[in-house]
Scaffold this motif. Structure first.
Motif, short mmCIF file in Angstrom:
data_model
loop_
_atom_site.label_atom_id
_atom_site.label_comp_id
_atom_site.label_asym_id
_atom_site.label_seq_id
_atom_site.Cartn_x
_atom_site.Cartn_y
_atom_site.Cartn_z
N PHE A 34 1.98 14.60 13.68
CA PHE A 34 1.21 13.61 12.92
C PHE A 34 1.92 12.27 12.91
O PHE A 34 1.28 11.21 13.04
CB PHE A 34 1.00 14.09 11.49
N HIS A 35 3.23 12.28 12.78
CA HIS A 35 3.98 11.02 12.77
C HIS A 35 3.99 10.37 14.15
O HIS A 35 3.88 9.14 14.27
CB HIS A 35 5.41 11.25 12.27
N GLU A 36 4.10 11.16 15.19
CA GLU A 36 4.03 10.61 16.54
C GLU A 36 2.69 9.93 16.79
O GLU A 36 2.62 8.86 17.40
CB GLU A 36 4.26 11.73 17.56
N ASP A 52 0.85 -1.20 0.00
CA ASP A 52 0.00 0.00 0.00
C ASP A 52 0.88 1.25 0.00
O ASP A 52 0.64 2.20 0.74
CB ASP A 52 -0.91 -0.02 1.24
N CYS A 53 1.90 1.22 -0.85
CA CYS A 53 2.93 2.26 -0.77
C CYS A 53 2.79 3.36 -1.80
O CYS A 53 3.72 4.14 -2.00
CB CYS A 53 4.31 1.62 -0.87
N TYR A 54 1.62 3.45 -2.46
CA TYR A 54 1.50 4.50 -3.47
C TYR A 54 1.53 5.89 -2.85
O TYR A 54 2.13 6.82 -3.37
CB TYR A 54 0.22 4.33 -4.29
N ASN A 55 0.85 6.03 -1.71
CA ASN A 55 0.85 7.34 -1.03
C ASN A 55 0.39 7.15 0.39
O ASN A 55 -0.10 6.08 0.76
CB ASN A 55 -0.01 8.36 -1.76
N ALA A 56 0.50 8.20 1.20
CA ALA A 56 0.11 8.09 2.60
C ALA A 56 -0.15 9.45 3.20
O ALA A 56 0.48 10.45 2.83
CB ALA A 56 1.20 7.36 3.41
N ASN A 57 -1.07 9.47 4.15
CA ASN A 57 -1.36 10.63 4.97
C ASN A 57 -1.90 10.11 6.29
O ASN A 57 -2.13 8.89 6.44
CB ASN A 57 -2.36 11.57 4.27
N PRO A 58 -2.09 10.94 7.30
CA PRO A 58 -2.53 10.42 8.59
C PRO A 58 -3.82 9.60 8.52
O PRO A 58 -3.96 8.58 9.21
CB PRO A 58 -2.72 11.69 9.43
N MET A 59 -4.77 10.02 7.71
CA MET A 59 -6.04 9.29 7.61
C MET A 59 -5.84 7.91 7.00
O MET A 59 -6.34 6.91 7.52
CB MET A 59 -7.02 10.12 6.78
N SER A 60 -5.10 7.84 5.88
CA SER A 60 -4.92 6.55 5.22
C SER A 60 -3.99 5.64 6.02
O SER A 60 -4.14 4.41 5.98
CB SER A 60 -4.38 6.74 3.80
N MET A 61 -3.03 6.21 6.75
CA MET A 61 -2.17 5.40 7.61
C MET A 61 -2.99 4.69 8.68
O MET A 61 -2.82 3.50 8.93
CB MET A 61 -1.10 6.28 8.26
N ARG A 62 -3.88 5.42 9.32
CA ARG A 62 -4.72 4.81 10.36
C ARG A 62 -5.58 3.71 9.78
O ARG A 62 -5.73 2.63 10.37
CB ARG A 62 -5.58 5.88 11.03
N ALA A 63 -6.17 3.98 8.62
CA ALA A 63 -7.03 2.98 7.99
C ALA A 63 -6.24 1.73 7.63
O ALA A 63 -6.72 0.60 7.83
CB ALA A 63 -7.68 3.57 6.74
N ALA A 64 -5.03 1.90 7.13
CA ALA A 64 -4.21 0.74 6.76
C ALA A 64 -3.81 -0.07 7.98
O ALA A 64 -3.78 -1.30 7.95
CB ALA A 64 -2.97 1.21 6.00
#
Length: 437
Positions: free
Chosen positions: A361-363, A320-332
């Motif tokens: 956000f990263h924390e 799932d490495c096409y892109n990422a943001n805080p919302m999609s990271m949590r979902a993944a």
């Protein structure tokens, strides 16, 4: 455009035809391309100026190779007109390409074609794939391929739709204010889907409210009688929904929306919460164009958007490495927790363009990884390193994507599930490839 003459193509594009008269009645092109290497018989090559090279310089070559024609700027008119091939000239070839796409969209629309535009902070590609699969059961569909979701890619998608296309499903991406409006102006959508609104591109837009305003440009660009499909109870969209164009209706999706559940008998093949939410948005869009999908969908997700790869040793990689943001990271991470029975490994890289709160956000993602039951966290890049202390468990920190496989492979056990996710600029696609050997 196959049924159009060269004269009509030129008129639609707002371009000047400099082809000998004998060619003006030639049957139109099948599609438009911007890569001279892919320009073959029946293609209109559009020579766009780039940072390093102006594509117009290749016009003579593509015409000699048999392309239908070339659309170029004034500086690239061939010194000698080719015996075959059409030459169109415009001061701004990109603007001409976009005008041509709008004209073709209207031609398709006159025959009944409906256009669905899809945007969102995360999940827009998966929602596009789901929507296309649902509508394809009953209509002839063309959907955005790969990542052709920009001011260049979207018109190429439209122009690649053949006569008889009944539904166009167009993904719309943005990096700044006004870009979704530009895409909506080209596509003139009948249905506009906002999958969600989240903290993406904050570095450029500044606030989450500005992101919501930019996504809402899609709704402002809907045709009269169109349908806005939006998540239920999203306060960031309230003021924008109140200002919808006259005659546009609203359909909400989600736990408290108009579309709350998939109907009995419809199977999407995914169990994660975020994919089910995307499916509700897709269902609302399908219904807006008169399609009620049934049965099991055969959904081929676009590359690098959550494909599960089975490796030797009973190891599964979620690519799932096409892109990422805080919302999609949590979902993944939630999907990893729900879909894995063995040890959970997360390879998470930098999330880019998050503005001054990027470290926070990263924390927070590190804390969410702990809550999701991740057993081993591999961070990739200087921003992702901030996830480690908040995670508090076993952490391996590396600087770049190329170091991941050597660091991770000796630590993997049979039965592990490995999530690989980061912003596109981190280049984590090499991880799944490297682990597959």
């Amino acid at each position: 455009m196959r049924g159009w003459s060269a004269d009509r193509v030129a008129e639609a594009a707002g371009a000047r035809l400099v082809t000998p008269a004998a060619r003006t009645g030639a049957e139109g092109p099948a599609r438009a391309v911007i890569d001279s290497r892919h320009a073959g018989p029946g293609d209109l090559f559009v020579g766009l100026p780039g940072e390093r090279v102006d594509g117009g310089r290749f016009a003579t070559d593509v015409l000699a190779a048999g392309a239908w024609g070339a659309l170029v700027g004034e500086d690239w008119i061939p010194a000698e007109a080719p015996a075959d091939g059409v030459i169109l000239v415009a001061p701004d070839p990109l603007a001409a390409l976009q005008r041509l796409a709008t004209a073709w969209r209207r031609e398709l629309g006159a025959a009944g074609c409906r256009v669905i535009g899809i945007t969102g902070s995360t999940g827009k590609t998966s929602t596009k794939d789901l929507t296309a699969a649902m509508v394809d059961q009953q209509r002839r569909v063309v959907a955005t391929p790969l990542n052709l979701n920009t001011e260049i890619g979207l018109p190429l998608t439209v122009l690649g739709a053949p006569s008889g296309t009944e539904v166009l499903v167009l993904e719309m991406a943005m990096r700044g204010a006004g870009q979704i409006a530009e895409l909506a102006h080209i596509a003139e959508p009948d249905v506009g889907v906002i999958v969600n609104v989240g903290p993406v591109h904050l570095e450029l837009l500044g606030t989450i409210e500005a992101i919501a305003a930019t996504k809402s440009e899609l709704l402002e660009g809907l045709r009269p009688g169109g349908t806005a499909v939006v998540p239920a109870d999203e306060p960031l969209l309230t003021t924008h929904l109140a200002a919808l164009p006259e005659g546009v209706s609203t359909v909400t999706f989600g736990a408290r929306g108009d579309v709350r559940d998939l109907p009995d008998g419809l199977e999407i093949g995914f169990e994660s919460a975020h994919m089910c939410q995307n499916a509700l948005a897709a269902l609302a869009a399908a219904r807006a164009v008169g399609v009620e999908p049934t049965g099991r969908l055969d959904v081929a997700l676009s590359e690098l958007r959550g494909q599960r790869r089975e490796l030797a040793g009973d190891i599964v990689v979620i690519d799932d490495c096409y892109n990422a943001n805080p919302m999609s990271m949590r979902a993944a991470l939630d999907d990893l927790a729900a879909s894995s029975s063995g040890r959970r490994v997360a390879v998470l890289g930098d999330m880019l363009e998050l503005g001054p709160d990027e470290v926070r956000f990263h924390e927070e993602i590190g804390g969410h990884a702990r809550a999701a039951g991740v057993d081993l966290l591999v961070t990739v890049g200087p921003l992702a390193a901030a996830m480690g202390p908040a995670f508090g468990g076993e952490v391996v920190a590396v600087d770049a994507a190329g170091e991941v496989v050597d660091a991770l492979a000796p630590r993997l056990n049979a039965g592990d599930t490995v999530l690989v996710k980061a912003s596109r600029g981190v280049g984590l696609e090499v991880v799944a490839q490297g682990l597959a050997g």
